[in-house]
Design an enzyme around this catalytic site. Structure first.
Site, PDB file in Angstrom:
ATOM      1  N   SER A 117      -1.582 -31.145  77.090  1.00  0.00           N
ATOM      2  CA  SER A 117      -1.095 -31.332  75.723  1.00  0.00           C
ATOM      3  C   SER A 117      -0.528 -32.738  75.519  1.00  0.00           C
ATOM      4  O   SER A 117      -0.009 -33.340  76.457  1.00  0.00           O
ATOM      5  CB  SER A 117       0.015 -30.306  75.440  1.00  0.00           C
ATOM      6  OG  SER A 117       0.698 -30.638  74.248  1.00  0.00           O
ATOM      7  N   TYR A 141       8.157 -27.244  77.207  1.00  0.00           N
ATOM      8  CA  TYR A 141       6.712 -26.908  77.189  1.00  0.00           C
ATOM      9  C   TYR A 141       5.917 -28.111  77.720  1.00  0.00           C
ATOM     10  O   TYR A 141       5.098 -27.960  78.625  1.00  0.00           O
ATOM     11  CB  TYR A 141       6.280 -26.548  75.762  1.00  0.00           C
ATOM     12  CG  TYR A 141       4.810 -26.674  75.527  1.00  0.00           C
ATOM     13  CD1 TYR A 141       4.292 -27.770  74.849  1.00  0.00           C
ATOM     14  CD2 TYR A 141       3.925 -25.717  76.013  1.00  0.00           C
ATOM     15  CE1 TYR A 141       2.935 -27.899  74.643  1.00  0.00           C
ATOM     16  CE2 TYR A 141       2.567 -25.835  75.808  1.00  0.00           C
ATOM     17  CZ  TYR A 141       2.077 -26.942  75.125  1.00  0.00           C
ATOM     18  OH  TYR A 141       0.724 -27.072  74.942  1.00  0.00           O
ATOM     19  N   LYS A 145       3.528 -28.721  81.305  1.00  0.00           N
ATOM     20  CA  LYS A 145       2.152 -29.250  81.346  1.00  0.00           C
ATOM     21  C   LYS A 145       2.068 -30.458  82.275  1.00  0.00           C
ATOM     22  O   LYS A 145       1.156 -30.599  83.077  1.00  0.00           O
ATOM     23  CB  LYS A 145       1.711 -29.646  79.931  1.00  0.00           C
ATOM     24  CG  LYS A 145       1.531 -28.470  78.976  1.00  0.00           C
ATOM     25  CD  LYS A 145       0.362 -27.608  79.371  1.00  0.00           C
ATOM     26  CE  LYS A 145       0.104 -26.503  78.363  1.00  0.00           C
ATOM     27  NZ  LYS A 145      -1.085 -25.696  78.684  1.00  0.00           N
TER      28      LYS A 145
HETATM   29  C1  WQD Z   1       2.997 -30.281  62.685  1.00  0.00           C
HETATM   30  C2  WQD Z   1       3.851 -30.955  61.648  1.00  0.00           C
HETATM   31  C3  WQD Z   1       6.156 -30.249  61.675  1.00  0.00           C
HETATM   32  C4  WQD Z   1       5.345 -26.119  60.483  1.00  0.00           C
HETATM   33  C5  WQD Z   1       2.875 -28.498  68.345  1.00  0.00           C
HETATM   34  C6  WQD Z   1       3.315 -28.564  69.762  1.00  0.00           C
HETATM   35  C7  WQD Z   1       2.340 -29.399  70.528  1.00  0.00           C
HETATM   36  C8  WQD Z   1       0.948 -28.845  70.353  1.00  0.00           C
HETATM   37  C9  WQD Z   1       0.579 -28.735  68.886  1.00  0.00           C
HETATM   38  C10 WQD Z   1       0.066 -27.390  72.066  1.00  0.00           C
HETATM   39  C11 WQD Z   1       5.227 -31.333  62.187  1.00  0.00           C
HETATM   40  C12 WQD Z   1       5.471 -29.836  60.366  1.00  0.00           C
HETATM   41  C13 WQD Z   1       5.183 -27.450  60.835  1.00  0.00           C
HETATM   42  C14 WQD Z   1       6.038 -25.784  59.284  1.00  0.00           C
HETATM   43  C15 WQD Z   1       6.343 -28.127  58.856  1.00  0.00           C
HETATM   44  N1  WQD Z   1       0.814 -27.570  70.963  1.00  0.00           N
HETATM   45  N2  WQD Z   1       5.669 -28.423  60.024  1.00  0.00           N
HETATM   46  N3  WQD Z   1       6.509 -26.813  58.510  1.00  0.00           N
HETATM   47  O1  WQD Z   1       4.877 -29.756  66.382  1.00  0.00           O
HETATM   48  O2  WQD Z   1       3.011 -31.426  65.932  1.00  0.00           O
HETATM   49  O3  WQD Z   1       2.823 -29.808  67.814  1.00  0.00           O
HETATM   50  O4  WQD Z   1       1.590 -27.934  68.264  1.00  0.00           O
HETATM   51  O5  WQD Z   1      -0.464 -28.200  72.759  1.00  0.00           O
HETATM   52  O6  WQD Z   1       2.699 -29.361  71.865  1.00  0.00           O
HETATM   53  O7  WQD Z   1       4.560 -29.197  69.788  1.00  0.00           O
HETATM   54  O8  WQD Z   1       2.620 -28.994  65.493  1.00  0.00           O
HETATM   55  O9  WQD Z   1       1.919 -27.587  63.621  1.00  0.00           O
HETATM   56  O10 WQD Z   1       4.224 -27.219  64.646  1.00  0.00           O
HETATM   57  O11 WQD Z   1       3.806 -29.256  63.279  1.00  0.00           O
HETATM   58  O12 WQD Z   1       6.777 -29.038  58.140  1.00  0.00           O
HETATM   59  O13 WQD Z   1       6.231 -24.592  58.912  1.00  0.00           O
HETATM   60  O14 WQD Z   1       4.084 -30.028  60.582  1.00  0.00           O
HETATM   61  O15 WQD Z   1       7.458 -30.746  61.422  1.00  0.00           O
HETATM   62  O16 WQD Z   1       5.594 -32.552  61.621  1.00  0.00           O
HETATM   63  P1  WQD Z   1       3.425 -30.070  66.371  1.00  0.00           P
HETATM   64  P2  WQD Z   1       3.147 -28.162  64.262  1.00  0.00           P
END
Ligand code: WQD
Length: 327
Positions: A117, A141, A145
């Site tokens: 990741s 997490y 990894k």
């Molecule tokens: C994306 C953006 C949130 C939900 C995570 C893991 C990473 C990888 C991918 C596995 C961010 C914003 C989100 C919501 C929001 N996983 N958001 N409201 O955090 O970039 O990555 O998933 O490999 O390790 O950390 O993905 O989809 O949670 O967030 O505003 O209800 O959307 O702040 O900026 P993230 P995400």
């Protein structure tokens, strides 16, 4: 090749299994269905073994199927949860993977593709992030990894186990032919949250902060279609088997999309005025994260095909419209 896909009933795992099957490989899926779904198993095309990576004997007997290689996607992946319950992530992600690696040595499986990741990098020091970027995870997490990558490096040196560690950025989208219907349950990632709101399962999308140093103030991420990710897994396994050497590469779209852009595009594609409300920042969110995928392109000849924001959202919306009763 004869491939074992551990975690192949999950959202990404089922797309990876689909890609190997489409490329005429023989596939067995090993999954405990803790988050993977039975409906994601391609009946009549692949074998399915219900089992848990924490049960070494169960895992070992499954691994004795004369496999040429394995793909491991059976990990917990919620960064926020990993900071509250690290013990759960130590056990499943690290101990579970050690079982898989030791099982591979015991059963003679020489090639391992590992779902890593972008979380291994932590706060970006420069963008786009390439594989030389320092790895300093901000959450447990990402730490799990990175630790697994370090163990595989030693198993390569000491035991000749060849691995491909694929550092995913933000996985999104669904199979364009609609062959995968299992929707993630209780998702926390942005796209499924937006889609659950569009079908009325959720009241609104909470936008975690709009005061970041980005054009519209919301966070920018690199979203990669799961089918592009899946193609990267096939290319990576074929590469390490042919070259007999390990590699670590990013898989990303190399494009940045903000939260607001994603929501606006989703409103356009779904025709639903998806309710959204700005709330406080979520801890640990960097303002921008975009990948350099040049290494994967150069070494694997890999190329993104489906990772444009329109295709990501349209394929996801089709999946949610088809299966709205299952969320
Ligand atoms: C994306 C953006 C949130 C939900 C995570 C893991 C990473 C990888 C991918 C596995 C961010 C914003 C989100 C919501 C929001 N996983 N958001 N409201 O955090 O970039 O990555 O998933 O490999 O390790 O950390 O993905 O989809 O949670 O967030 O505003 O209800 O959307 O702040 O900026 P993230 P995400």
């Amino acid at each position: 090749m004869n491939i074992l896909i551990i975690g192949g009933a999950g959202y990404i795992g089922s797309h990876v299994a689909r890609e190997f099957l489409d490329r005429k490989h023989s596939v067995t899926v090993f999954d405990n269905l803790s988050s993977g779904l039975r409906e994601n198993i391609f009946e009549g095309e692949e074998h399915f073994v219900l089992g848990d990576i924490l049960n070494y004997n169960q895992l070992l007997s499954a691994m004795k199927g004369g496999f040429d290689g394995l793909v491991h996607l059976a990990a917990f992946k919620a960064a926020g949860e990993s900071m509250i319950a690290p013990e759960k992530y130590s056990l499943n992600n690290i101990s579970g993977t050690i079982n898989i690696l030791n099982g591979a040595l015991e059963t003679g499986i020489k090639y391992v593709v590992f779902s890593s990741s972008a979380a291994v990098y932590g706060e970006p020091q420069y963008l786009p992030i390439d594989e030389k970027h320092p790895a300093d995870p901000e959450n447990y997490y990402g730490f799990t990894k990175l630790e697994i990558e370090r163990i595989m490096l030693w198993y390569d040196k000491l035991k000749g186990l060849r691995y491909a560690s694929l550092r995913y950025f933000n996985a999104a989208g669904y199979d364009l032919m609609g062959r995968i219907s299992g929707l993630e349950q209780n998702p926390s990632n942005l796209l499924p949250v937006v889609m659950e709101t569009a079908i009325g399962k959720r009241k609104e999308v909470q936008i975690f902060g709009n005061d970041y140093d980005t054009p519209d103030g919301t966070c920018i991420r690199d979203y990669i279609h799961v089918s592009d990710l899946a193609a990267g897994h096939v290319a990576a396994l074929e590469y390490i088997a042919a070259a007999d050497k390990s590699l670590t590469v990013n898989l990303g779209s190399e494009e940045g999309v903000s939260v607001l852009e994603m929501i606006e595009t989703a409103r356009h594609i779904t025709g639903v005025d998806i309710p959204a409300r700005i709330t406080g920042r979520r801890a640990g969110d960097p303002a921008r994260l975009t990948a350099s995928a040049q290494a994967a392109k150069k070494v694997l000849g890999w190329q993104q095909k489906y990772s444009g924001v329109q295709t990501l959202l349209a394929s996801t919306w089709e999946a949610y419209k088809r299966n709205r009763r299952s969320v």
